[in-house]
Design an enzyme around this catalytic site. Structure first.
Site, PDB file in Angstrom:
ATOM      1  N   THR A  66     -11.156  -4.894  59.553  1.00  0.00           N
ATOM      2  CA  THR A  66     -10.623  -4.301  58.298  1.00  0.00           C
ATOM      3  C   THR A  66     -11.215  -5.275  57.302  1.00  0.00           C
ATOM      4  O   THR A  66     -11.518  -6.344  57.498  1.00  0.00           O
ATOM      5  CB  THR A  66      -9.085  -4.362  58.298  1.00  0.00           C
ATOM      6  OG1 THR A  66      -8.788  -5.799  58.268  1.00  0.00           O
ATOM      7  CG2 THR A  66      -8.399  -3.848  59.372  1.00  0.00           C
ATOM      8  N   GLU A 109      -7.122   0.697  61.362  1.00  0.00           N
ATOM      9  CA  GLU A 109      -6.260   0.399  62.647  1.00  0.00           C
ATOM     10  C   GLU A 109      -5.553   1.653  63.224  1.00  0.00           C
ATOM     11  O   GLU A 109      -4.873   1.635  64.475  1.00  0.00           O
ATOM     12  CB  GLU A 109      -4.922  -0.180  62.013  1.00  0.00           C
ATOM     13  CG  GLU A 109      -5.115  -1.696  61.530  1.00  0.00           C
ATOM     14  CD  GLU A 109      -5.713  -1.859  59.895  1.00  0.00           C
ATOM     15  OE1 GLU A 109      -6.299  -0.784  59.687  1.00  0.00           O
ATOM     16  OE2 GLU A 109      -5.338  -3.070  59.468  1.00  0.00           O
ATOM     17  N   TRP A 151      10.106   3.467  41.115  1.00  0.00           N
ATOM     18  CA  TRP A 151       8.909   3.340  41.512  1.00  0.00           C
ATOM     19  C   TRP A 151       7.889   4.167  40.815  1.00  0.00           C
ATOM     20  O   TRP A 151       8.321   5.407  40.672  1.00  0.00           O
ATOM     21  CB  TRP A 151       8.799   3.477  43.036  1.00  0.00           C
ATOM     22  CG  TRP A 151       9.503   2.599  43.796  1.00  0.00           C
ATOM     23  CD1 TRP A 151      10.512   3.041  44.340  1.00  0.00           C
ATOM     24  CD2 TRP A 151       9.211   1.314  44.022  1.00  0.00           C
ATOM     25  NE1 TRP A 151      11.184   1.819  45.196  1.00  0.00           N
ATOM     26  CE2 TRP A 151      10.212   0.557  45.057  1.00  0.00           C
ATOM     27  CE3 TRP A 151       8.095   0.341  43.765  1.00  0.00           C
ATOM     28  CZ2 TRP A 151      10.134  -0.828  45.587  1.00  0.00           C
ATOM     29  CZ3 TRP A 151       7.944  -0.972  44.458  1.00  0.00           C
ATOM     30  CH2 TRP A 151       8.980  -1.290  45.193  1.00  0.00           C
ATOM     31  N   LYS A 182       6.769  -0.983  40.025  1.00  0.00           N
ATOM     32  CA  LYS A 182       8.100  -1.250  39.884  1.00  0.00           C
ATOM     33  C   LYS A 182       8.749  -1.411  38.526  1.00  0.00           C
ATOM     34  O   LYS A 182       8.484  -2.459  37.902  1.00  0.00           O
ATOM     35  CB  LYS A 182       9.117  -2.016  40.946  1.00  0.00           C
ATOM     36  CG  LYS A 182      10.375  -1.646  41.312  1.00  0.00           C
ATOM     37  CD  LYS A 182      10.874  -2.177  42.314  1.00  0.00           C
ATOM     38  CE  LYS A 182      12.220  -1.542  42.876  1.00  0.00           C
ATOM     39  NZ  LYS A 182      12.804  -2.121  44.060  1.00  0.00           N
TER      40      LYS A 182
HETATM   41  P1  AMP Z   1      -9.527   1.475  55.695  1.00  0.00           P
HETATM   42  O1  AMP Z   1      -9.250   0.876  57.055  1.00  0.00           O
HETATM   43  O2  AMP Z   1     -10.683   0.519  55.128  1.00  0.00           O
HETATM   44  O3  AMP Z   1     -10.340   2.739  56.134  1.00  0.00           O
HETATM   45  O4  AMP Z   1      -8.837   1.722  54.786  1.00  0.00           O
HETATM   46  C1  AMP Z   1      -7.467   2.325  55.270  1.00  0.00           C
HETATM   47  C2  AMP Z   1      -6.686   2.602  53.849  1.00  0.00           C
HETATM   48  O5  AMP Z   1      -7.342   3.671  53.044  1.00  0.00           O
HETATM   49  C3  AMP Z   1      -5.446   3.324  54.017  1.00  0.00           C
HETATM   50  O6  AMP Z   1      -4.474   2.585  54.456  1.00  0.00           O
HETATM   51  C4  AMP Z   1      -4.995   4.187  52.578  1.00  0.00           C
HETATM   52  O7  AMP Z   1      -4.748   3.177  51.869  1.00  0.00           O
HETATM   53  C5  AMP Z   1      -6.252   4.419  52.142  1.00  0.00           C
HETATM   54  N1  AMP Z   1      -6.751   6.009  52.489  1.00  0.00           N
HETATM   55  C6  AMP Z   1      -7.547   6.274  53.508  1.00  0.00           C
HETATM   56  N2  AMP Z   1      -7.610   7.836  53.310  1.00  0.00           N
HETATM   57  C7  AMP Z   1      -6.929   8.177  52.069  1.00  0.00           C
HETATM   58  C8  AMP Z   1      -6.645   9.219  51.446  1.00  0.00           C
HETATM   59  N3  AMP Z   1      -7.030  10.456  51.892  1.00  0.00           N
HETATM   60  N4  AMP Z   1      -5.968   9.043  50.405  1.00  0.00           N
HETATM   61  C9  AMP Z   1      -5.478   8.140  49.799  1.00  0.00           C
HETATM   62  N5  AMP Z   1      -5.709   6.754  50.573  1.00  0.00           N
HETATM   63  C10 AMP Z   1      -6.420   6.832  51.673  1.00  0.00           C
END
Ligand code: AMP
Length: 534
Positions: free
Chosen positions: A180, A323, A438, A433
């Site tokens: 990540t 993840e 929120w 907040k």
């Molecule tokens: P990554 O592990 O780098 O792919 O990041 C994952 C994160 O990207 C998620 O926990 C979300 O916060 C964000 N994310 C992924 N897809 C979306 C989506 N369609 N809309 C909003 N946030 C997203």
């Protein structure tokens, strides 16, 4: 234990590529390389080369469980590696070339990568990092230029016969690791298993996920180095689809390849689609007529969904994370689709879709995590997930990354609707907040980018003496366009609750991004650490 009467069939990646080569041997895999050249192979060719590669890795002395890194864009040789490494029992570590030097040093050392496969375009990174990667014993270049003394991938595998039996093993063995790119602390490694990968890819085939069939032609813009390219290479192999890869992320090249190769499906983060729109508009040409576009990684804004849908493209708005292998939810037509107006369809598509089979979601109260919230389309809480392709424990971590009752906390804030639709409203770290209530920074951003003069917007909570935090919107204007703070706030006034309206709108030249192209609120907050609300 009594067993049923079915055959043993270990869920290993090797079955996936065997199937593609047997059932769709001549279906093409096209690559446009960084130097502008194009090559064509097919699933039989990928299968043959993957066996040669597995053999070549064994010849280097690699054993099952050993890690092989790649620093590469999307192309057929990278695809070969996805199957070749897993086929010899190894673990492919797809590295994100956009990570900072310290992060690249950390992840390669932490994974103990033994081989580094790389694109010539990343030679400068290799030259800089070599001394900091003591575990890497072999460097192999996918596309060395004429005269280079690097070991060329094609020569390296070309020395093998390809007479190779896939290495057998347990279906819970690891086959891939992705880190990540967290904005705080060191990146964390997520190890995918053969079984989790096969199950995830099977789920990817559903009509309500990628909707692949033998006639699909997919150009994945989502990089192979990010979140396993959303599992597309495996799902695509299962369905025997035609893949079109581009090793460069240039909208002009993507547009040309899409039109020339009859691409029906594509997948990428919102910024990729935005760049494509801008390219087509600047050159006064039509968007490609795609059957389906998967958008994920960040929230897809309304204007993007509208434009693609008006162009006849089904928009699959997906949510997931490294993840979660990564697919968690995908949007597509629901049972009531035909009765909906265009606006209602757009509205629904702006939410992140429904969980695919294998994924379970729940939301819990942000302040009291033991309280599970109702799926009423209103309660917004911390999103938690469980399922066979969701991480249990990060690589080399000493403890599981789960709640006491076995769920993974995503760090996202979401609303669950009664029909199963999930709506991301924020990250737990970014939600604002104000006076105990929120405010969703993401919703404000999404609404703001609908303004014709706004190119990009990021909203963060800033300290406020009365309300604790109030939203401040940072805006990058579109080139050649102008607007005032007041106009932006007016524009937002009928789109969000009145008390959500930002206390200030600040115009900036750029907004910082993470290595995966997401807005980095941490960097933005650091940049404006002295900011005070008047
Ligand atoms: P990554 O592990 O780098 O792919 O990041 C994952 C994160 O990207 C998620 O926990 C979300 O916060 C964000 N994310 C992924 N897809 C979306 C989506 N369609 N809309 C909003 N946030 C997203």
């Amino acid at each position: 234990m009594s067993l049923g009467a079915m055959q043993d069939w270990t869920m290993r990646i090797s079955h996936v590529i065997d199937h593609a080569a047997r059932e769709a041997p001549t279906r093409e895999i096209v690559t446009r390389w960084a130097d502008g050249s194009e090559t064509r192979t097919n699933w039989a060719g990928i299968h043959r080369d993957a066996r040669k590669m597995a053999q070549a890795l064994q010849a280097l002395g690699l054993k099952p469980g050993d890690k092989v890194a790649s620093l590469a864009m999307n192309h057929s040789r990278h695809l070969v590696s996805w199957f070749g490494v897993a086929g010899m029992g190894g673990v492919l570590h797809t590295c994100n070339p956009r990570l900072f030097e310290e992060q690249l040093e950390y992840i390669v050392g932490h994974a103990e990568d033994k081989v580094m496969l790389y694109d010539a375009a990343f030679q400068p990174i290799i030259d800089k990092m070599r001394d900091q990667w003591p575990t890497v014993e072999h460097y192999i270049c996918f596309d060395p230029p004429e005269g280079s003394d690097a070991t060329a991938f094609e020569d390296w595998i070309g020395a093998q016969s390809g007479e190779f039996e896939w290495v057998a093993g347990d279906e819970r063995d690891p086959c891939m690791i992705c880190y990540t790119s967290g904005t705080t602390g060191n990146p964390k490694g997520v190890q995918y298993e053969h079984r989790s990968t096969v199950l995830h890819a099977l789920a990817g085939l559903q009509p309500s996920t990628f909707n692949f069939s033998a006639s699909s032609v997919m150009l994945p813009v989502v990089p192979m180095f990010h979140a396993a390219s959303w599992g597309l290479p495996y799902a695509g192999a299962m369905a025997g689809i035609k893949f079109v890869f581009s090793a460069v992320n240039d909208p002009a090249v993507l547009d040309e390849m899409m039109k020339k190769e009859g691409v029906t499906d594509s997948a990428g983060v919102p910024t990729v689609w935005l760049a494509h729109f801008q390219y087509c508009d600047a050159n006064d040409i039509e968007l490609p007529k795609l059957r389906a576009a998967t958008i994920g990684g960040s929230a897809a804004p309304r204007f993007m969904i509208e434009r693609l849908m008006k162009n006849g493209t089904r928009v699959q708005h997906a949510w997931g994370m490294t993840e979660t292998s990564p697919i968690g939810t995908v949007g597509g037509p629901t049972a009531d689709w035909d009765e909906m107006t265009f606006d209602q369809k757009v509205e629904k598509t702006m939410k992140q879709g429904r969980p695919i089979f294998g994924v379970e979601l729940r939301t819990v109260d942000l302040d009291d995590r033991t309280k599970v919230l109702p799926r009423d389309g209103e309660a917004s809480g911390a999103l938690q997930i469980r399922g066979p392709w969701v991480v249990k424990r990060y690589f080399k971590a000493e403890e599981d990354a789960l709640t006491a009752d076995g769920w993974f906390d995503t760090g996202d804030v979401a609303i669950l609707h009664p029909d199963g639709t999930m709506q991301i409203t924020d990250r737990t770290k970014d939600v604002i907040k104000s006076g105990g209530e929120w405010i969703s920074s993401v919703e404000l951003e999404n609404a703001a980018v609908g303004h014709p003069a706004v190119a990009e917007a990021a909203c963060v909570g800033m300290f406020h003496p009365k309300w604790d935090e109030r939203p401040v919107l940072f805006v990058v204007k579109k080139e050649g366009k102008d607007c005032t703070a007041e106009e932006v706030v007016n524009f937002l006034s009928d789109k969000v609750a009145k008390w959500w309206l930002p206390d200030a709108v600040e115009f900036v030249d750029d907004i910082p991004h993470t290595a995966t192209g997401k807005i980095s609120k941490k960097d933005l907050r650091d940049r404006f650490s002295d900011y005070t609300l008047a």
